[in-house]
Design a protein around this motif. Structure first.
Motif, PDB file in Angstrom:
ATOM      1  N   PHE A   1     -40.195  33.925  -8.047  1.00 16.02           N
ATOM      2  CA  PHE A   1     -38.974  34.641  -8.421  1.00 16.02           C
ATOM      3  C   PHE A   1     -38.206  33.916  -9.522  1.00 16.02           C
ATOM      4  N   ASP A   2     -38.291  32.597  -9.552  1.00 14.60           N
ATOM      5  CA  ASP A   2     -37.554  31.851 -10.588  1.00 14.60           C
ATOM      6  C   ASP A   2     -38.357  30.596 -10.935  1.00 14.60           C
ATOM      7  N   LYS A   3     -39.117  30.681 -12.011  1.00 10.74           N
ATOM      8  CA  LYS A   3     -39.954  29.548 -12.379  1.00 10.74           C
ATOM      9  C   LYS A   3     -39.135  28.350 -12.849  1.00 10.74           C
ATOM     10  N   ARG A   4     -37.833  28.571 -13.163  1.00  7.41           N
ATOM     11  CA  ARG A   4     -36.977  27.473 -13.608  1.00  7.41           C
ATOM     12  C   ARG A   4     -36.170  26.864 -12.466  1.00  7.41           C
ATOM     13  N   ASN A   5     -36.543  27.162 -11.253  1.00  8.13           N
ATOM     14  CA  ASN A   5     -35.872  26.571 -10.100  1.00  8.13           C
ATOM     15  C   ASN A   5     -36.339  25.116  -9.993  1.00  8.13           C
ATOM     16  N   ILE A   6     -35.576  24.215 -10.563  1.00  5.94           N
ATOM     17  CA  ILE A   6     -35.976  22.815 -10.678  1.00  5.94           C
ATOM     18  C   ILE A   6     -36.136  22.175  -9.309  1.00  5.94           C
TER      19      ILE A   6
ATOM     20  N   TRP B   1     -44.189  18.482 -11.659  1.00  3.53           N
ATOM     21  CA  TRP B   1     -43.149  17.579 -12.153  1.00  3.53           C
ATOM     22  C   TRP B   1     -43.072  17.594 -13.676  1.00  3.53           C
ATOM     23  N   VAL B   2     -44.217  17.700 -14.331  1.00  5.98           N
ATOM     24  CA  VAL B   2     -44.216  17.779 -15.797  1.00  5.98           C
ATOM     25  C   VAL B   2     -43.560  19.077 -16.249  1.00  5.98           C
ATOM     26  N   LEU B   3     -43.889  20.195 -15.577  1.00  6.59           N
ATOM     27  CA  LEU B   3     -43.242  21.467 -15.919  1.00  6.59           C
ATOM     28  C   LEU B   3     -41.737  21.379 -15.692  1.00  6.59           C
ATOM     29  N   SER B   4     -41.360  20.754 -14.585  1.00 12.23           N
ATOM     30  CA  SER B   4     -39.937  20.606 -14.282  1.00 12.23           C
ATOM     31  C   SER B   4     -39.225  19.796 -15.361  1.00 12.23           C
ATOM     32  N   SER B   5     -39.862  18.704 -15.798  1.00  8.43           N
ATOM     33  CA  SER B   5     -39.239  17.860 -16.831  1.00  8.43           C
ATOM     34  C   SER B   5     -39.147  18.588 -18.167  1.00  8.43           C
TER      35      SER B   5
ATOM     36  N   GLN C   1     -36.053  20.924 -17.717  1.00  2.64           N
ATOM     37  CA  GLN C   1     -34.781  20.172 -17.683  1.00  2.64           C
ATOM     38  C   GLN C   1     -35.100  18.715 -17.992  1.00  2.64           C
ATOM     39  N   LYS C   2     -34.755  18.273 -19.167  1.00  2.00           N
ATOM     40  CA  LYS C   2     -35.140  16.948 -19.639  1.00  2.00           C
ATOM     41  C   LYS C   2     -34.135  15.861 -19.284  1.00  2.00           C
ATOM     42  N   GLU C   3     -33.002  16.223 -18.731  1.00  3.22           N
ATOM     43  CA  GLU C   3     -31.999  15.232 -18.341  1.00  3.22           C
ATOM     44  C   GLU C   3     -31.584  15.471 -16.899  1.00  3.22           C
ATOM     45  N   ASN C   4     -31.218  14.343 -16.231  1.00  2.00           N
ATOM     46  CA  ASN C   4     -30.772  14.409 -14.837  1.00  2.00           C
ATOM     47  C   ASN C   4     -31.787  15.165 -13.968  1.00  2.00           C
ATOM     48  N   ASN C   5     -33.046  14.816 -14.136  1.00  3.82           N
ATOM     49  CA  ASN C   5     -34.119  15.484 -13.398  1.00  3.82           C
ATOM     50  C   ASN C   5     -34.902  14.422 -12.622  1.00  3.82           C
ATOM     51  N   GLU C   6     -34.969  14.594 -11.291  1.00  6.04           N
ATOM     52  CA  GLU C   6     -35.672  13.622 -10.453  1.00  6.04           C
ATOM     53  C   GLU C   6     -37.173  13.600 -10.739  1.00  6.04           C
TER      54      GLU C   6
ATOM     55  N   LEU D   1     -38.608  13.221 -13.502  1.00  2.00           N
ATOM     56  CA  LEU D   1     -38.882  12.119 -14.422  1.00  2.00           C
ATOM     57  C   LEU D   1     -39.047  10.812 -13.660  1.00  2.00           C
ATOM     58  N   THR D   2     -38.225  10.634 -12.630  1.00  2.00           N
ATOM     59  CA  THR D   2     -38.325   9.422 -11.803  1.00  2.00           C
ATOM     60  C   THR D   2     -39.651   9.392 -11.049  1.00  2.00           C
ATOM     61  N   TYR D   3     -40.058  10.558 -10.505  1.00  3.21           N
ATOM     62  CA  TYR D   3     -41.322  10.620  -9.771  1.00  3.21           C
ATOM     63  C   TYR D   3     -42.500  10.258 -10.686  1.00  3.21           C
ATOM     64  N   ILE D   4     -42.495  10.847 -11.880  1.00  4.91           N
ATOM     65  CA  ILE D   4     -43.593  10.586 -12.830  1.00  4.91           C
ATOM     66  C   ILE D   4     -43.626   9.114 -13.211  1.00  4.91           C
ATOM     67  N   GLN D   5     -42.431   8.558 -13.481  1.00  4.48           N
ATOM     68  CA  GLN D   5     -42.363   7.154 -13.882  1.00  4.48           C
ATOM     69  C   GLN D   5     -42.835   6.236 -12.755  1.00  4.48           C
ATOM     70  N   THR D   6     -42.490   6.590 -11.529  1.00  2.10           N
ATOM     71  CA  THR D   6     -42.904   5.773 -10.382  1.00  2.10           C
ATOM     72  C   THR D   6     -44.426   5.734 -10.256  1.00  2.10           C
TER      73      THR D   6
END
Length: 469
Positions: free
Chosen positions: A62-67, A90-94, A97-102, A104-109
């Motif tokens: 229903f909402d592919k941009r639901n981060i 997670w890549v699609l999510s980042s 939304q490129k800022e304030n997105n968890e 990015l933290t998951y990918i970096q971890t």
């Protein structure tokens, strides 16, 4: 009021004049997506990860941009060992939304923990190898590979499920139950694990399946438990009778057949096609090698035939030279014997000479020897024969010697004055030896070849007597 899509001022209008969307419909879709996200979040909290994945996927539908939904779906996939799918969301999510997105933290971890990432990648490779082993009907090898997979990646639910299937196929229900317990400890409502459990334990109470409609009414303690016993007075209890057990068994069998049909048979067909292609290539290569070997062998045969022909020619030349050398040695020996006046020894050698291997000079020398030596040799053999014939009156063995000497005399000369006597005495010796037929032939030959012989009377008399006897 601003349009939630294009962010333009629209006032109190229900349809945006800029992007033409229905504001109310847009809001309802957003609300449905959030509702499905909340449902997935609650399911994930109670370890119903299969249900959470389904709810979160519907939320993203229903909402592919639901981060939040996408990040949570990635976490759920990560929990069940699907790292690739987790990173994908997670890549699609980042990207959304490129800022304030968890995310990015998951990918970096994950990127920072390279050892863990390599270990899980290795587990996925071995899992694929185990699938190939199953497709080749090597359940024992697949079991060993899957044990290694779950050792490297304990949260890999699909590996545990496949390990349970291998144990079932190997008739090891206890090991299968251990794998199923591990799956259900990670995902309490994993459908395939529940089917396997019911197949292995048809007469026992299976782990409770949490219905999505009753999630809010379940306590966390009961949600985590996979060993809730059926309550006879409970309103929502499950009644698993014999028909349900048979149905679950058939369902599990159908799933297994589906796995075989979808995974094993197509790959087996492709494998057979690949093997056929390899065999055809191998046959072509072998044919080319065979043709090349045949050509090489033919060249060798031609070379050997040429060498053989050359050797034959050389051998023929050597034989010719050897024969000429032998004849030359005979000529030299004859010359030496004649110098020693050994005519009876020289005559046989002269007789044995072959004109084909003599030079012109040697041929002329041989003709001269025949004219000069043969008559002398004939006379010598005749004289020796007469002596042996006379001695035969006292020693019968001398007749054989005399016969040989007379024949030698006739071999070297037949036109000498003593030749008819030599032939006559030959007949007499045959008559004495009782070879009467041979004696008759000799007497007839004497009368025919030497009609004027002085032995004519004696020969005729003996011939008549022999014919009358």
């Amino acid at each position: 009021m601003k349009c939630p899509k294009c962010n333009q001022e629209i006032g109190k209008q229900t349809i945006c004049n800029f992007c033409k969307i229905d504001i109310n419909l847009y809001k309802r879709i957003k609300q449905i997506s959030k509702k499905m996200y909340n449902q997935g979040l609650e399911q994930a909290q109670y370890r119903d990860l299969s249900g959470a994945i389904e709810s979160l996927q519907r939320s993203l539908f229903f909402d592919k941009r639901n981060i939040q939904a996408r990040n949570l779906l990635g976490l759920v996939y990560y929990e069940v060992g699907q790292i690739g799918l987790a990173l994908k969301h997670w890549v699609l999510s980042s990207n959304f939304q490129k800022e304030n997105n968890e995310a990015l933290t998951y990918i970096q971890t994950i990127q920072n923990d390279k050892k863990t990432l390599e270990r899980k990648n290795e587990a996925i490779k071995k899992y694929n190898q185990a699938l190939q082993s199953l497709q080749q009907k090597s359940e024992d090898i697949a079991y060993i590979q899957l044990k290694s997979v779950v050792g490297l990646h304990p949260q890999f639910v699909e590996a545990h499920t496949l390990l349970a299937l291998c144990s079932i196929m190997n008739h090891e229900p206890e090991r299968a139950l251990e794998s199923i317990e591990k799956v259900l400890s990670i995902d309490a409502n994993h459908p395939l694990a529940l089917r396997y459990y019911q197949y292995l334990q048809p007469n026992k109470i299976r782990p409770a399946i949490i219905e999505k409609s009753n999630i809010k009414n379940q306590t966390p303690k009961r949600q985590y438990s996979r060993q809730l016993y059926q309550q006879s007075k409970q309103k929502n209890r499950y009644s698993w009778n014999a028909f349900s057990s048979i149905g679950l068994f058939i369902t599990g069998a159908i799933c297994m057949l589906a796995v075989v049909y979808i995974l094993i048979i197509p790959n087996k067909v492709n494998q057979l096609k690949h093997e056929i292609s390899q065999l055809q290539q191998k046959v072509e290569q072998e044919q080319q090698m065979t043709n090349q070997k045949i050509a090489d062998y033919q060249n060798q045969v031609d070379q050997l035939q040429k060498e053989n022909s050359d050797l034959k020619q050389v051998n023929q030349t050597l034989e010719t030279e050897q024969r000429r050398l032998d004849e030359t040695q005979k000529v030299q020996q004859i010359t030496l014997l004649l110098q020693q006046n050994k005519i009876e020894e020289a005559a046989p050698l002269i007789y044995a000479l072959n004109d084909s291997w003599l030079s012109t000079e040697q041929q002329q020398m041989r003709q001269k020897w025949i004219q000069d030596i043969y008559p002398k040799a004939a006379k010598t053999f005749y004289d020796q024969g007469i002596r042996a014939y006379n001695q035969g009156r006292n020693d019968a063995t001398q007749y054989e010697k005399a016969l040989y000497l007379f024949e030698q005399s006739l071999a070297y000369a037949k036109d000498q004055y003593f030749s008819d006597d030599a032939l006559y005495f030959t007949g007499v010796i045959h008559e004495i030896g009782q070879d009467l037929q041979k004696a008759i032939e000799v007497y007839e030959r004497l009368l025919e070849e030497y009609p004027s012989t002085n032995q004519k009377y004696n020969a005729q008399k003996r011939l008549n007597r022999l014919k009358q006897s």
